[in-house]
Scaffold this active site. Structure first.
Site, PDB file in Angstrom:
ATOM      1  N   PHE A  36       0.850  -1.265   0.076  1.00 43.91           N
ATOM      2  CA  PHE A  36      -0.002   0.070   0.092  1.00 43.91           C
ATOM      3  C   PHE A  36       0.973   1.474   0.007  1.00 43.91           C
ATOM      4  O   PHE A  36       1.727   1.312   0.729  1.00 43.91           O
ATOM      5  CB  PHE A  36      -0.889  -0.127   1.126  1.00 43.91           C
ATOM      6  CG  PHE A  36      -2.067   0.998   1.255  1.00 43.91           C
ATOM      7  CD1 PHE A  36      -3.199   0.838   0.518  1.00 43.91           C
ATOM      8  CD2 PHE A  36      -1.873   2.375   1.582  1.00 43.91           C
ATOM      9  CE1 PHE A  36      -4.080   1.793   0.465  1.00 43.91           C
ATOM     10  CE2 PHE A  36      -2.917   3.235   1.393  1.00 43.91           C
ATOM     11  CZ  PHE A  36      -3.784   3.202   0.865  1.00 43.91           C
ATOM     12  N   ALA A 187      20.488   4.824 -11.322  1.00 47.84           N
ATOM     13  CA  ALA A 187      21.989   4.351 -11.347  1.00 47.84           C
ATOM     14  C   ALA A 187      22.683   5.357 -10.818  1.00 47.84           C
ATOM     15  O   ALA A 187      23.523   5.056  -9.641  1.00 47.84           O
ATOM     16  CB  ALA A 187      22.348   3.966 -12.625  1.00 47.84           C
ATOM     17  N   CYS A 188      22.597   6.465 -11.078  1.00 49.27           N
ATOM     18  CA  CYS A 188      23.400   7.736 -10.440  1.00 49.27           C
ATOM     19  C   CYS A 188      23.143   7.872  -8.978  1.00 49.27           C
ATOM     20  O   CYS A 188      24.096   7.990  -8.130  1.00 49.27           O
ATOM     21  CB  CYS A 188      23.533   8.758 -11.218  1.00 49.27           C
ATOM     22  SG  CYS A 188      23.858   8.754 -12.935  1.00 49.27           S
ATOM     23  N   GLY A 272      15.997   1.722 -16.624  1.00 48.83           N
ATOM     24  CA  GLY A 272      14.619   2.286 -16.974  1.00 48.83           C
ATOM     25  C   GLY A 272      13.465   1.526 -16.334  1.00 48.83           C
ATOM     26  O   GLY A 272      13.638   0.594 -15.616  1.00 48.83           O
ATOM     27  N   HIS A 454      22.506  38.188   0.725  1.00 50.56           N
ATOM     28  CA  HIS A 454      24.285  38.185   0.624  1.00 50.56           C
ATOM     29  C   HIS A 454      24.887  37.527   1.884  1.00 50.56           C
ATOM     30  O   HIS A 454      24.218  38.060   2.981  1.00 50.56           O
ATOM     31  CB  HIS A 454      24.704  39.559   0.096  1.00 50.56           C
ATOM     32  CG  HIS A 454      26.256  39.541   0.043  1.00 50.56           C
ATOM     33  ND1 HIS A 454      26.693  39.182  -0.944  1.00 50.56           N
ATOM     34  CD2 HIS A 454      27.177  39.931   0.880  1.00 50.56           C
ATOM     35  CE1 HIS A 454      28.251  39.109  -0.924  1.00 50.56           C
ATOM     36  NE2 HIS A 454      28.289  39.701   0.283  1.00 50.56           N
TER      37      HIS A 454
END
Ligand SMILES: Cc1cc2nc3c(=O)[nH]c(=O)nc-3n(C[C@H](O)[C@H](O)[C@H](O)COP(=O)(O)OP(=O)(O)OC[C@H]3O[C@@H](n4cnc5c(N)ncnc54)[C@H](O)[C@@H]3O)c2cc1C
Ligand SMILES: NC(=O)c1ccc[n+]([C@@H]2O[C@H](COP(=O)([O-])OP(=O)(O)OC[C@H]3O[C@@H](n4cnc5c(N)ncnc54)[C@H](O)[C@@H]3O)[C@@H](O)[C@H]2O)c1
Length: 476
Positions: A36, A187-188, A272, A454
């Site tokens: 679920f 994969a990465c 994939g 900044h």
């Protein structure tokens, strides 16, 4: 005899969020064959990002050396069961079980733990032997991980060390060596995770670069950085796989320079994902698929069958959770309109103009809109500017030499077309540009219509906008 419902939802991932207050009280069926909560919760976005965090911490600790800090020169001590159980036992599994309990407690919802397939118009056969029909059906059946057409790697077999993303995160112990096949998001991200946790990673990618659908410069830089962290085999495919009695895999590789091999204790196949429409026999329900097997939908997420909507991975090629969520909101509204629950309101359309994505590797990559190569190919007029993080004050603090943000804009109006970023916090940094593009704000308005803190990292965005060679160039 078939049981009839007002609404059937196939899939409890993004499909579960369709049960909005507007639809409460309808007789709703949810059919779920697996765990679920679907992919994102159980085996996707959430656990992977919970794993990326400790990996980031380890990597940052090593990289602190360039700031004059040596946290520890030895490999980090990793308590894998503690990391895994923090993610799954203590959180994910609880959320999934709690979500299921809640739905089962609602008397207007029937939860079928079964696999559904279409046997007619808005008519489904379940593998429990039941048949169900409905006035309205939503197909939210997701996608599944692809395997390789190579003996031994053509099915998931965790006991023998063959994994997809569905199984790799729950392993009992870390392998010493992991072969990862693929060079995309999954994969990465896992190469980053397992590499940081001390596993020797070999990444095997069919094409010549990692993340090759990103802007070419970002793909090139990411590939170079990964080469420094893992054994990277590009332009290479797995031709064969064999396992020794001791459990070592030998993958026979075929690359541009001929045949090589690699040894590993486990293999992760990440090549994939295929949408689940065909497996549901949707065509028996009058629902058309496109050439890639994606359910065809119109802007209102309606399929080609009357009274049937579709959303998420089964119905788009982005395969991203925020896209599935957006489409689920569209479908929930349109089903409520169709069911007469929102008097005076009409259907709405999905907005796919500026779909962003992020890869939580190391460093992070985030982008939306066309790459420069795609803009060139389409002949779209644009100007672009590449801002190095290292040329901003916070970049100096980071001692950053590799991170960049590329912004593409219309040369006349300054309207933001796309952005491509690689660097720390890229997934957060890019958000003001997504916002600007979505609301039609120009580079000038965004750069000069507000303060930029900044010396925060966000100055990378400000400087990228100011650097754009617009026809009416912005002044710094
Ligand atoms: C490892 C990994 C990491 C990811 N990380 C991210 C990320 O960081 N950010 C991001 O945006 N996206 C990420 N994604 C993608 C994201 O998980 C998916 O896009 C999203 O979960 C798709 O949602 P969905 O509702 O379409 O499908 P799912 O969540 O997959 O739900 C479909 C459900 O339908 C059920 N089902 C399928 N067929 C049938 C049937 N015939 N009968 C009954 N039930 C059926 C399935 O069991 C499943 O539970 C990741 C994916 C993976 C694999
Ligand atoms: N952070 C995120 O948003 C996130 C994370 C993970 C997954 N996802 C979603 O899941 C989808 C699937 O991810 P994925 O990484 O599996 O697919 P992908 O399409 O992103 O990448 C597949 C990769 O495998 C390579 N490949 C294909 N066949 C191969 C072969 N035989 N040998 C070697 N390499 C081969 C391709 O060149 C490509 O690099 C993604 O498209 C994404 O939408 C998203």
């Amino acid at each position: 005899m078939a049981r009839h419902h007002d609404l059937i939802i196939i899939g409890s991932g993004s499909g579960n969020s369709l049960v909005t207050p507007e639809l409460e009280g309808l007789d709703i069926a949810i059919v779920e064959e697996g765990t679920f909560g679907g992919t994102c919760l159980n085996v996707g976005c959430i656990p992977t990002k919970m794993l990326v965090l400790p990996a980031d911490r380890i990597t940052e600790a090593h990289e602190a050396r360039r700031l004059g800090v040596t946290v520890d020169s030895a490999p980090a001590t990793v308590d894998w069961p503690a990391i895994r159980d923090r993610i799954f036992t203590n959180r994910i599994d609880e959320i999934s079980a709690g979500g299921e309990r809640y739905r089962r407690s609602q008397d207007f919802v029937t939860l079928y733990a079964a696999r559904a397939r279409f046997v007619g118009r808005r008519r489904l056969a379940l593998d429990t032997g039941e048949e169900i029909t409905a006035d309205r059906v939503v197909v939210a059946a997701g996608s599944r991980a692809d395997l390789l057409d190579v003996d031994g790697l053509d099915r998931v077999d965790p006991k023998r060390g063959v994994h997809t993303s569905d199984t790799i995160m729950r392993i009992d112990e870390l392998p010493r060596r992991l072969a990862i096949v693929g060079g995309g998001f999954v994969a990465c991200e896992f190469a980053h995770v397992f590499g940081a946790l001390g596993v020797e990673v070999t990444q095997i990618q069919r094409s010549g670069a990692l993340l090759r659908t990103e802007d070419a410069e970002i793909s090139r830089r990411y590939t170079e950085l990964s080469r420094g962290r893992h054994d990277l085999r590009l332009d290479t495919v797995v031709a064969s796989a064999s396992r020794s009695p001791e459990g070592t895999w030998t993958l026979g590789l075929m690359g541009r320079d001929g045949a090589t091999d690699v040894e590993a204790d486990a293999v992760l196949v990440a090549v994939g994902r295929t949408p689940n429409g065909a497996r549901l026999d949707v065509e028996a329900g009058g629902i058309e698929l496109d050439d890639w097997g994606v359910v065809r939908v119109d802007a209102q997420q309606r399929t080609t069958a009357d009274g049937v909507w579709a959303l998420g991975d089964v119905a788009n090629s982005w395969q991203l959770k925020h896209v599935a969520n957006h489409e689920a909101r569209v479908v929930a509204h349109n089903v409520a309109v169709d069911a007469g629950r929102l008097p005076g309101e009409g259907p709405v359309e999905a907005d796919h103009r500026f779909v962003p994505h992020a890869v939580f590797g190391h460093p992070q990559v985030a982008a939306f809109g066309p790459t420069r190569a795609e803009l060139d190919e389409a002949g779209t007029p644009y100007v672009s500017y590449t801002q190095a993080f290292g040329d901003t004050a916070y970049g100096w603090a980071l001692e950053d030499t590799t991170s960049i943000l590329v912004v593409c804009a219309d040369p006349d109006s300054g309207g933001i077309i796309s952005a491509h970023c690689m660097g720390p916090d890229a997934s957060t940094l890019i958000q003001p540009l997504i916002q600007a593009a979505s609301f039609g704000q120009s580079a000038r308005e965004v750069a000069r219509g507000q303060y930029w803190i900044h010396p925060a990292l966000a100055e990378v965005v400000e400087n990228a906008l100011l650097g754009l060679p617009l026809n009416d160039r912005l002044s710094r």
